[in-house]
Structure formats: structure tokens, C-alpha cells
Design a protein around this motif. Structure first.
Motif, PDB file in Angstrom:
ATOM      1  N   PRO A  82     -71.194  96.985  12.056  1.00 33.80           N
ATOM      2  CA  PRO A  82     -72.171  97.026  10.965  1.00 33.80           C
ATOM      3  C   PRO A  82     -72.816  98.413  10.898  1.00 33.80           C
ATOM      4  N   ASN A 226     -78.069  97.058   4.118  1.00 35.81           N
ATOM      5  CA  ASN A 226     -77.741  96.156   5.226  1.00 35.81           C
ATOM      6  C   ASN A 226     -79.007  95.372   5.587  1.00 35.81           C
ATOM      7  N   SER A 290     -71.468  94.934   4.724  1.00 32.88           N
ATOM      8  CA  SER A 290     -72.843  95.024   4.209  1.00 32.88           C
ATOM      9  C   SER A 290     -73.151  93.914   3.212  1.00 32.88           C
TER      10      SER A 290
END
Ligand code: GUN
Ligand code: ZN
Length: 424
Positions: A82, A226, A290
Motif C-alpha cells: 500500500p 489511501n 488505493s
């Protein structure tokens, strides 16, 4: 004077408001001093022999990438993380290397050539944390001839310390770079705090001060990419993400925010009110997990959207790939998604970007009066794209097949202002 002969396809009007693909088959575009001065059916008597023959394949407007990171060209392909882990492990160690001016110059060469080879002629570029490296980018873009808006990237918290600056230094170095490059030829300066998460309020205020000091500067940063990052911004600023920029005077019609995958209704209304635009970066959004971009709500509230590759979280420079991924995401959103046609994809990759970057009077399509920025899509004989284009029954089909199949290897040439930028 140069005459370009070929099949030119463009989107002079937005397909989101009723526009369609425009095809000019066997057309002559007459270009003088970089500007299209005539657009007419090809005629051997009228146009003579001194002609650039582009009849194989298609000619499309040069692509406009509204969000791409120059120091990350060598960091493409870091999968499986991420955003915040990817920054720490993949992007930032490479970005720190640009403290070395010689290294930065070689990255700038890779970067600018990567854009030109992908058919990108104009870009809003996230620069480097080092002023010398930003200078190297502008120097290389000027040498090659691309239209580049960029600036010094600012941070004073959370990231690794060797990337930090101070609000005063950020202002002084930014002012110096803006004086040197803003409005010089095809280059312009953008005030570029990395994201609210890595900037204190004084740093954002210093960015706002520079923006108001020099007329017509651009502003770019990241927004609502995010969920973890968004929560961090709320903790630090006590407000939503868009407001963290608004408070520092950073939102306006020359502001371009990347991602905005998870906006609130309030924030969309705020962006629309300021005339700020969003760079949609679909391969990056997928690669970092995301999220799925809510294109429909941006359009419904009147927020302008164009495409960004977001290299190096994005998976390459090609806006064909970004267009295709944008299409996939809207398909996967089902009833929440916005059905995108070939015309939408071409618009998003070209004229939408020109409009978002304030260049719609100069580039974005092949109308008389625009500069000749173009990419020649001519796949290798016998490859799947070549077969597809030869068997396309309409322009819409040809453009859809191009977005499905094309990549940089299929871009045989790229021009900016009538001059070739690839091959050099
Ligand atoms: N947010 C802050 N920096 C970055 C970056 O380099 N890439 C992406 N995708 N998001 C960011
Ligand atoms: Zn980015």
C-alpha cells in the motif's frame, strides 16, 4: 512549412458533454512555425512532394500526463504494497539519490525520453526534493522540447529526513526556480508540497505564499489517495484533506490534485467551487490497492478530470494503458461506474489534460490554430494491434482497439510544436 498527411483522430469537444471522435481520413495538416494553419483533404497538386507521410496507422493528439513523478522512473514495478509502505521501501530511497546532480541528470534523461516515447507531449511533473535535480529536469525538457510544468517537492515531516527542507528554504529555492523557468519557452513552475501528511502547516503556508507571490504559478499535490493516509491527515490537521490545502490558499483553477479516490461530497463541492482539477491515476490506484475512482461523482459535481500515469506507482508512461485501466475500473464499479467509450478515453488522455493545464488554446486536438503536438501510432506489421487496426470497421473501433492494445513500442514518432521529439 511542413505538410503532415495521414488519418488524424481527435476530440475537439468533450464526449462527457456530447462531443464525439473526429476523424480526418487522408487529410493534410499544414504546419507553419509549429502551428496548424490549414486542415484540408489531401491533394497532390496542392501539397506537392515535401510531405511527412503518416498514412500507415493513426495520428492522435500528443498525450497530456497530468501527474507523473520524475525521480521515480527507475522505481516502476514495486508491487505488493500500500501507499505508505511503497513510499518508504520503493520510492523514497530512489528519490534520495537525486541529491547527486549527476545522478539526477541521468534520471531526467530517462524520464523525458520515457514520456516522448510513450507519445506524451505535455506533462505536469512532480519534481524532486532537491533544487539542482529540478533544474536538471527543466534543462532536459527544454533540450528535448516537451511542455513541462514542474517544481521543487516540499516536505518537513514523516518522510526520511534527508528529503526535508524548511518553510523559508522552500520559499527561497522555489522563487529562484520559478524566476528561472516559469514561462520560459514551454516550461512553467508548479508549487509542489508532497502531500499534507508530510507537510506542517508552516510548510503549506510557505507554499501558499510563493503561489501568491509569482503570477500564474501552478499548484499540485496529492489528495485522498489511501484511507490510512486520509486518517493521518485528519489527525494532524483536524479537518478534511482538501481543507488542509484550502486553508493555506492552495486551491484555485490552476490547482491539480492527484488521485482523490475517497473524497467526501463536501470536498468535491469545494474543489468545484475553486475550479481545481483532479488527475485520475488508475494503474497506480490499482497497483497500490488505493481504491476505485468515483468518476461519476466528480463529473456530477463539475470537477474537471484528466489522466495521470503516476509513475512510479503507476506501471509505465503510456496513457493508452491508463485509459484502459480507467475503463476497467468504471466497468467494475457496475451501476456506480461511468460507462467510458473510445471517445472518452481519447479525450481523457489528450484534450482533457490540455484543458486542466490551461493549454486548451494551444494543444489537445488538431484544429487550425493549435500547435502540432502529435503521436503517430504505427504498430509493427503483423503484430496484434496492426491486425486489429486493419480490421477495424469504424474510427470508434480503431481507437478502442488502440487503447486495448497499444503501448510505447507502437508509437513510431512524437512531435511537439511541429518538431520531432521522438525519435530524437
Ligand atoms: N503521496 C505522496 N507521495 C506520493 C507518491 O510518490 N506517489 C503516490 N502515488 N502518492 C504519493
Ligand atoms: Zn503521485
Amino acid at each position: 512549412m511542413t505538410v503532415f498527411r495521414g488519418t488524424f483522430v481527435d476530440t475537439p469537444h468533450s464526449p462527457f458533454t456530447g462531443g464525439r471522435l473526429r476523424e480526418g481520413a487522408d487529410l493534410a495538416l499544414v504546419v507553419e512555425d509549429g502551428v496548424i494553419v490549414a486542415r484540408e483533404p489531401w491533394s497532390a497538386e496542392l501539397h506537392g512532394d515535401d510531405v511527412v507521410d503518416l498514412r500507415e496507422g493513426l495520428v492522435l493528439p500528443g498525450f497530456v500526463d497530468t501527474h507523473v513523478h520524475y525521480p521515480q522512473v527507475r522505481a516502476i514495478g514495486g508491487l505488493g504494497m500500500p501507499l505508505l509502505d511503497w513510499l518508504e521501501k520503493c520510492a523514497l530511497p530512489e528519490e534520495a539519490r537525486l541529491a547527486d546532480a549527476t545522478y539526477a541528470a541521468s534520471v531526467a534523461a530517462d524520464f523525458v525520453s520515457g514520456l516522448a516515447r510513450a507519445g506524451t507531449t505535455t506533462a505536469l511533473v512532480f519534481g524532486s526534493h532537491f533544487a539542482g535535480a529540478v533544474d536538471a529536469l527543466f534543462t532536459e525538457a527544454t533540450r528535448v522540447g516537451l511542455r513541462v510544468t514542474s517544481g521543487l517537492v516540499l516536505s518537513d515531516r514523516i518522510l526520511r529526513e534527508d528529503l526535508f527542507t524548511t518553510p523559508d528554504r522552500a520559499f527561497d529555492e522555489g522563487l529562484e526556480l520559478a524566476k528561472r523557468w516559469h514561462g520560459q519557452g514551454r516550461t512553467r513552475y508548479a508549487v509542489t508540497p508532497r502531500f499534507s501528511l508530510s507537510c506542517t502547516e508552516p510548510m503549506l503556508e510557505s507554499a501558499g505564499a510563493l503561489l501568491s507571490q509569482v503570477p500564474d504559478l501552478w499548484f499540485t499535490s496529492h489528495l485522498n489517495e489511501n484511507v490510512e493516509e486520509i486518517e493521518g491527515v485528519r489527525q494532524l490537521f483536524g479537518c478534511d484533506y482538501a481543507t488542509s490545502y484550502e486553508r493555506a490558499g492552495l486551491l484555485g483553477p490552476r490547482s491539480v490534485l492527484a488521485h482523490n479516490v475517497h473524497p467526501t461530497l463536501q470536498e468535491l463541492m469545494q474543489l468545484a467551487r475553486h475550479g481545481a482539477a483532479v488527475a485520475h491515476c488508475p494503474t497506480s490506484n490499482a497497483a497500490l490497492g488505493s481504491g476505485m475512482f468515483p468518476l461519476g461523482s466528480h463529473l456530477a459535481l463539475g470537477v474537471r478530470v484528466a489522466l495521470g500515469s503516476d509513475v512510479g506507482a503507476g506501471t509505465g508512461f503510456s496513457l493508452f494503458k491508463e485509459g484502459l485501466q480507467a475503463y476497467f475500473v468504471q466497468q467494475l464499479l457496475g451501476r456506480e461506474g461511468h460507462r467510458l467509450s473510445a471517445a472518452h478515453l481519447l479525450w481523457l488522455a489528450s484534450a482533457a489534460g490540455a484543458e486542466v493545464l490551461g493549454l486548451a488554446d494551444t494543444v489537445g486536438d488538431f484544429s487550425v490554430g493549435k500547435e502540432f503536438d502529435a503521436l503517430w501510432l504505427r504498430p509493427a506489421p503483423g503484430c496484434t494491434l496492426d491486425v486489429a487496426l486493419r480490421h477495424a470497421d469504424s474510427t470508434d473501433e480503431a481507437v478502442a482497439k488502440s487503447f486495448a492494445l497499444a503501448g510505447p513500442a507502437d508509437v513510431a514518432a512524437t512531435w511537439v510544436g511541429g518538431e520531432p521529439v521522438h525519435p530524437a
